[in-house]
Design a protein around this motif. Structure first.
Motif, short mmCIF file in Angstrom:
data_model
loop_
_atom_site.label_atom_id
_atom_site.label_comp_id
_atom_site.label_asym_id
_atom_site.label_seq_id
_atom_site.Cartn_x
_atom_site.Cartn_y
_atom_site.Cartn_z
N VAL A 148 -30.69 -15.04 -11.69
CA VAL A 148 -31.26 -13.73 -11.29
C VAL A 148 -30.83 -12.65 -12.32
CG1 VAL A 148 -31.48 -11.82 -9.51
CG2 VAL A 148 -31.11 -14.15 -8.93
N VAL A 149 -31.74 -11.86 -13.14
CA VAL A 149 -31.12 -11.06 -14.11
C VAL A 149 -31.38 -9.38 -13.69
CG1 VAL A 149 -31.67 -12.56 -15.99
CG2 VAL A 149 -33.49 -11.12 -14.95
N PHE A 150 -30.27 -8.77 -13.96
CA PHE A 150 -30.21 -7.42 -13.72
C PHE A 150 -29.85 -6.58 -15.13
CE2 PHE A 150 -28.22 -9.72 -10.18
CZ PHE A 150 -28.94 -9.19 -9.13
N TYR A 151 -30.82 -5.66 -15.32
CA TYR A 151 -30.81 -5.03 -16.57
C TYR A 151 -30.08 -3.76 -16.33
CZ TYR A 151 -34.16 -7.99 -18.86
OH TYR A 151 -34.97 -8.79 -19.27
N GLY A 152 -29.01 -3.81 -17.11
CA GLY A 152 -28.15 -2.38 -16.98
C GLY A 152 -29.00 -1.21 -17.40
N PRO A 153 -28.59 -0.02 -17.02
CA PRO A 153 -27.62 0.36 -16.19
C PRO A 153 -27.99 0.13 -14.53
CG PRO A 153 -28.80 2.42 -16.64
CD PRO A 153 -29.53 1.34 -17.41
N ARG A 154 -29.20 -0.50 -14.20
CA ARG A 154 -29.66 -0.76 -12.79
C ARG A 154 -29.03 -2.07 -12.29
NH1 ARG A 154 -35.56 0.50 -12.40
NH2 ARG A 154 -35.27 -0.27 -10.12
N SER A 155 -27.75 -2.12 -12.33
CA SER A 155 -27.15 -3.28 -11.91
C SER A 155 -25.46 -2.71 -11.29
CB SER A 155 -26.68 -4.42 -13.04
OG SER A 155 -25.57 -3.61 -13.78
N TYR A 156 -24.87 -3.75 -10.59
CA TYR A 156 -23.77 -3.62 -9.66
C TYR A 156 -22.78 -2.95 -10.68
CZ TYR A 156 -19.45 -4.10 -6.98
OH TYR A 156 -18.23 -3.94 -6.38
N THR A 157 -22.62 -3.55 -11.96
CA THR A 157 -21.42 -2.95 -12.77
C THR A 157 -21.94 -1.91 -13.97
OG1 THR A 157 -22.11 -4.89 -14.39
CG2 THR A 157 -20.37 -5.23 -13.00
N GLY A 158 -23.31 -1.89 -13.78
CA GLY A 158 -24.07 -0.86 -14.75
C GLY A 158 -24.14 -1.54 -16.05
N GLU A 159 -23.76 -2.65 -16.09
CA GLU A 159 -24.06 -3.46 -17.42
C GLU A 159 -25.18 -4.70 -17.42
OE1 GLU A 159 -19.15 -3.65 -19.22
OE2 GLU A 159 -20.29 -5.32 -17.98
N ASP A 160 -25.55 -5.10 -18.43
CA ASP A 160 -26.41 -6.53 -18.05
C ASP A 160 -25.78 -7.29 -17.32
OD1 ASP A 160 -28.46 -5.19 -19.45
OD2 ASP A 160 -28.22 -6.29 -21.48
N MET A 161 -26.53 -8.05 -16.52
CA MET A 161 -25.76 -8.76 -15.56
C MET A 161 -26.84 -10.07 -15.07
SD MET A 161 -23.57 -6.93 -12.41
CE MET A 161 -22.80 -8.56 -11.82
N VAL A 162 -25.97 -11.29 -15.00
CA VAL A 162 -26.75 -12.28 -14.63
C VAL A 162 -26.00 -12.99 -13.41
CG1 VAL A 162 -27.60 -14.72 -15.22
CG2 VAL A 162 -27.64 -13.05 -16.88
N GLU A 163 -26.92 -13.59 -12.45
CA GLU A 163 -26.34 -14.23 -11.38
C GLU A 163 -26.80 -15.56 -11.52
OE1 GLU A 163 -25.57 -10.99 -7.81
OE2 GLU A 163 -27.05 -12.60 -7.49
N LEU A 164 -26.05 -16.70 -11.47
CA LEU A 164 -26.65 -18.05 -11.57
C LEU A 164 -26.26 -18.72 -10.16
CD1 LEU A 164 -24.70 -18.96 -14.93
CD2 LEU A 164 -27.21 -18.60 -14.59
N HIS A 165 -27.53 -19.06 -9.49
CA HIS A 165 -27.14 -19.50 -8.19
C HIS A 165 -27.36 -21.10 -8.21
CE1 HIS A 165 -28.45 -15.54 -5.51
NE2 HIS A 165 -28.09 -15.19 -7.06
N CYS A 166 -26.26 -21.72 -7.88
CA CYS A 166 -26.35 -23.28 -8.26
C CYS A 166 -25.86 -23.72 -6.81
CB CYS A 166 -25.40 -23.57 -9.26
SG CYS A 166 -23.56 -22.95 -9.02
N HIS A 167 -25.72 -25.08 -6.82
CA HIS A 167 -25.53 -25.86 -5.65
C HIS A 167 -23.83 -25.58 -5.42
CE1 HIS A 167 -28.98 -28.10 -6.56
NE2 HIS A 167 -29.31 -28.02 -5.17
N GLY A 168 -23.31 -25.63 -4.24
CA GLY A 168 -22.08 -25.05 -3.99
C GLY A 168 -21.09 -26.14 -3.97
N SER A 169 -20.95 -26.70 -5.55
CA SER A 169 -19.82 -27.86 -5.66
C SER A 169 -18.79 -27.14 -6.60
CB SER A 169 -20.46 -28.87 -6.28
OG SER A 169 -19.57 -29.70 -7.06
#
Ligand code: GTP
Ligand code: MG
Length: 418
Positions: free
Chosen positions: A70-91
């Protein structure tokens, strides 16, 4: 009023990464990355550049796992920076591999609270309100969550207090100038600060889950009830009196209230040395617990104590004021938990818990209290004025130019990945 002051830490330029979900095995885990190199690193990891804003992309994370980016382009993200969330299997193996790969591609492992720290530096939230995020994660009750939503921000509380302090100072200074009447008492300011400190204490009291102790003689069914309440066979159960020695605890939630349920050694005298140590611990826990589920058969005026009669399936009707319970048939367990939740709420709310106040703001109030104490007990108005000036200066500084020490104090209490 500005939170960005020259004394403030520099905005970092590197890219950070961390596991943001809880450690251990789970259905999914989320690894987060924030900083200028987040998108180039994602491209290197997956072989494809990020899609348009907000797009969720299914990706191959280089032989490690397949998941969603999931990509978030700064400044519209939690930190205000470019952000990426990698959702993977929970191991833990997958998340650790993924983090090592991100590191080798140029990211750095984040320290505690570093994502939120960046959010503050990028003016996404005020420093003193960053603690709300942590409090939301650690909230032990619905009441805490509600107050987190409805309470004014720390900056507003401090600014209002500063207004009152300026008024008090003006009264004292005009008294010094015109020497008329009594020395002003600034009682409104004293009362307001006392109320805020009371609210802060109630907030602290609610910051950890209250302890609920199973207490009574050996063999009365404490461990059986403990297992029945938490829903799995955590404690050893046997018909030999004196089975439980070390106390056990497990978190439990009922009707929006969280607590730490504790099973303890049955209280009797004449056991061996180890059993006696266990009984000593039980007695200490009895003094500290917020609620005691008491199997001893005694009734008491102590509002923390809920008297019960164990093995209700075997015994007759309990005496007046005592609740029959059985961990085997679950008779009375729901009623008991409702009663415990009621007592916990009493303990938590005290007399009117209306405001959630962060720990750092509480520390600021405590320092202000010392200055105000000196101002209000001074015999000369000039000395009162001196302490009121210091009171206002301290407030002004905490509002406008939080020190680097304040940053450290706040973020050291965060978990990694937040
Ligand atoms: N019929 C019946 N038996 C129970 C009930 N609760 C416990 N028992 C039995 O009573 C015995 C003691 O139970 P425990 O839960 O180990 O009692 P305890 O209070 O934890 O005992 P200590 O750890 O020695 O202090 C076990 O044999 C249980 O199976 C109950 O509600 N009904
Ligand atoms: Mg036991």
């Amino acid at each position: 009023m500005s939170l960005l002051s020259p004394k403030k830490p520099e905005i970092p330029t590197d890219t950070i990464a961390a596991l943001s979900t809880a450690r251990g095995h789970g259905a999914i885990a989320v690894v987060r990355m924030s900083g200028a190199r987040s998108f180039p690193i994602l491209t290197a990891l997956t072989g494809k550049p990020p899609g348009p804003q907000g797009r969720l992309l299914l990706r191959d994370f280089q032989n490690i796992d397949r998941g969603m980016a999931v990509v978030f382009y700064g400044p519209r993200s939690y930190t205000g920076e470019d952000m990426v969330e990698l959702h993977c299997h929970g191991s833990p193996v997958i998340t650790e591999e993924l983090l090592s790969r991100l590191e080798s591609l140029g990211a750095r492992r984040a320290g505690p609270g570093e994502f939120t720290y960046r959010a503050v530096l990028n003016r996404k939230m005020a420093l003193l309100d960053a603690e709300r995020i942590n409090a939301r994660i650690n909230a032990g009750s619905r009441q805490t969550l509600t107050l987190l939503d409805t309470s004014p921000g720390s900056l507003d509380l401090l600014t209002d207090l500063l207004d009152m302090a300026y008024n008090a100072l003006a009264d004292v200074e005009s008294h010094i100038e015109f020497e008329e009447g009594e020395i002003p008492s600034f009682s409104a300011l004293v009362a307001r600060l006392a109320w805020l400190r009371g609210q802060a204490s109630l907030t602290q009291r609610n910051a950890s889950l209250p302890a609920v102790l199973l207490y009574g003689p050996p063999n009365c069914g404490k461990s059986t009830l403990f297992n029945a309440i938490i829903g799995y066979e955590r404690a050893l159960v046997s018909d030999t009196p004196g089975t439980t020695r070390d106390y056990l605890e497990a978190e439990f939630y009922f009707d929006g209230v969280g607590f730490r349920l504790m099973d303890s050694a049955g209280v009797r005298s004449g056991g061996d040395a180890l059993e006696e140590q266990g009984v000593d611990r039980t007695k200490t826990l009895h003094g500290e617990a917020s609620v005691v589920i008491d199997f001893s058969g005694d009734t008491t005026d102590d509002p923390r104590v809920v008297p019960v009669q164990g093995k209700a399936d075997l015994s007759g009707a309990p005496a007046q004021g005592i609740l029959g319970v059985s961990g085997v048939t679950r008779v009375g367990v729901h009623e008991l938990l409702a009663e415990v939740a009621k007592r916990v709420r009493l303990f938590q709310q005290g007399d009117g818990w209306d405001l959630w106040i962060s720990r750092t703001t509480k520390d600021i109030f405590d320092e202000l209290h010392t200055l105000l104490g000196a101002a209000s007990t001074a015999e000369l108005p000039e000395i009162s004025a001196h302490y009121l000036v210091r009171f206002c200066e301290k407030l002004r500084q905490d509002i406008d130019q939080p020190s680097i020490d304040l940053y450290d104090r706040i973020f050291s209490r965060f978990c990694i990945g937040k």
